[in-house]
Scaffold this active site. Structure first.
Site, short mmCIF file in Angstrom:
data_model
loop_
_atom_site.label_atom_id
_atom_site.label_comp_id
_atom_site.label_asym_id
_atom_site.label_seq_id
_atom_site.Cartn_x
_atom_site.Cartn_y
_atom_site.Cartn_z
N ARG A 69 0.84 -1.20 0.00
CA ARG A 69 0.00 0.00 0.00
C ARG A 69 0.87 1.24 0.00
NH1 ARG A 69 -3.87 -2.02 -1.46
NH2 ARG A 69 -5.99 -1.96 -0.69
N GLU A 123 -1.87 8.09 -4.73
CA GLU A 123 -2.39 7.54 -5.99
C GLU A 123 -3.62 8.30 -6.47
OE1 GLU A 123 -1.27 2.97 -4.73
OE2 GLU A 123 -3.22 3.32 -5.66
N HIS A 155 -0.68 0.01 -9.56
CA HIS A 155 -1.46 -0.76 -8.57
C HIS A 155 -2.16 -1.95 -9.25
CE1 HIS A 155 -3.55 -0.28 -4.41
NE2 HIS A 155 -3.50 -1.56 -4.77
#
Ligand code: DGY
Length: 326
Positions: free
Chosen positions: A238, A267, A285
């Site tokens: 993450r 992000e 991702h």
């Protein structure tokens, strides 16, 4: 009358069909990201929602969704959801554990190899028409075989990453809050060490912890300074677990050998220094994104939603306390 549900992003046809058998479904099949106001409007009369990790669910949103009983995230991570606020509003929350472990571990290895052996950089060199032929010192990389792999976070995904290291005859070290059972350590051929030892000994450090306040900037300036000179950092866990600004500095100074990053602090924005760096592999991702796994994640979230709205006790319930009064 069937309960009404919302699916916030495009999903697979078979999952949509399954949902339509149980619910009146509104699905955002055009896949336009829903802003806050659109999401709230769409949820006003819905009993359930299938969310993705970019949908923020908090007290403010819940206040506008009086009918909502279940939020089923199509992800194993759930840092986009305020669990306490959901419990307070008597809303069930589920995630999708288990189905993405192998794909995410595979992708972690893709990042390890691509970063260590400069795959993306050399691919770009060829595509730019710059290759003038073979020479001895071209794109010298870092050997993965027989290196020391450090794994921070040793849950299902970390353990699968460790198992894959056996083929490269690596030394595997790990650190996690709780030490794994001896049979797991044996199967994974992994040795438990302190976080400090992990940082000091790893040639390649890969992160497999969830994002929470306790893991915010788990790898910051101080930790990066403890890594071996030339070490490689991999993050497919993450954003926010790594301090991206500190990482960019460590890469720019040559202190770190490289980084393979699938996740980022803000992000979809990247730290502005990262894209120009040749020793960095960047992916959007997608560690869990094989066709089979993303389908399995969506189907599991759908099954969670059906169970939530029919039994009140879905298999991957994250907040059993939602039932408590008060
Ligand atoms: C997850 O499931 O949390 C992943 O990050 C989604 O790709």
């Amino acid at each position: 009358m069937k309960p009404k549900i919302l699916v916030t992003r495009e999903i697979f046809d078979d999952v949509l069909e399954y949902l339509a058998g149980h619910f009146e479904v509104v699905s955002n099949q055009e896949d336009h990201p829903m802003d806050r106001q659109t999401l709230t409007q769409n949820l006003a009369d819905k009993s359930g929602v299938m969310t993705t990790l970019v949908d923020r669910v908090d007290a403010d949103l819940l206040a506008g969704c009086p009918e909502l009983k279940a939020v089923c995230n199509i992800a194993v991570g759930f840092n986009n959801i305020d669990l306490a606020a959901c419990s307070k509003a008597r809303v069930m929350v589920t995630n999708t554990p288990g189905v993405l472990d192998d794909s995410t571990a595979d992708f972690t290895w893709a990042l390890i190899l691509a970063t260590a052996r400069r795959v993306v950089e050399s691919d770009a060199h060829l595509r730019a028409g710059q290759w003038k032929g073979w020479y001895l010192k071209q794109f010298l990389g870092f050997d993965v075989h027989h290196a020391t792999l450090g794994i921070l976070g040793f849950g299902r995904i970390g353990q699968r990453v460790a198992r894959r290291a056996a083929g490269f005859e690596m030394t595997v070290l790990y650190h996690s809050r709780r030490r794994a059972d001896p049979d797991v350590e044996r199967d994974c051929k992994a040795t438990f060490v302190s976080k400090e030892e992990l940082l000091a000994r790893s040639d390649i450090l890969t992160l497999h912890v969830p994002y929470a306040p306790s893991t915010h900037h788990l790898i910051g300036r101080a930790e990066l300074a403890m890594l071996k000179p030339g070490a490689i950092l991999i993050n497919a866990a993450r954003g926010g677990v790594v301090d991206d600004a500190a990482l960019a500095e460590a890469l720019a100074s040559g202190r770190l050998g490289g980084a393979g990053l699938d996740v980022f602090e803000n992000e979809p924005a990247l730290h502005p220094a990262l894209p120009a760096m040749k020793n960095v592999v960047l992916t959007p991702h997608i560690a869990s994104s094989s066709a089979a796994t993303r389908n399995a994640m969506a189907m599991l979230a759908a099954r969670n939603l059906v169970a939530a709205l029919t039994t009140g006790n879905p298999p991957n319930l994250l907040n059993p306390e939602y039932l408590r009064k008060g």
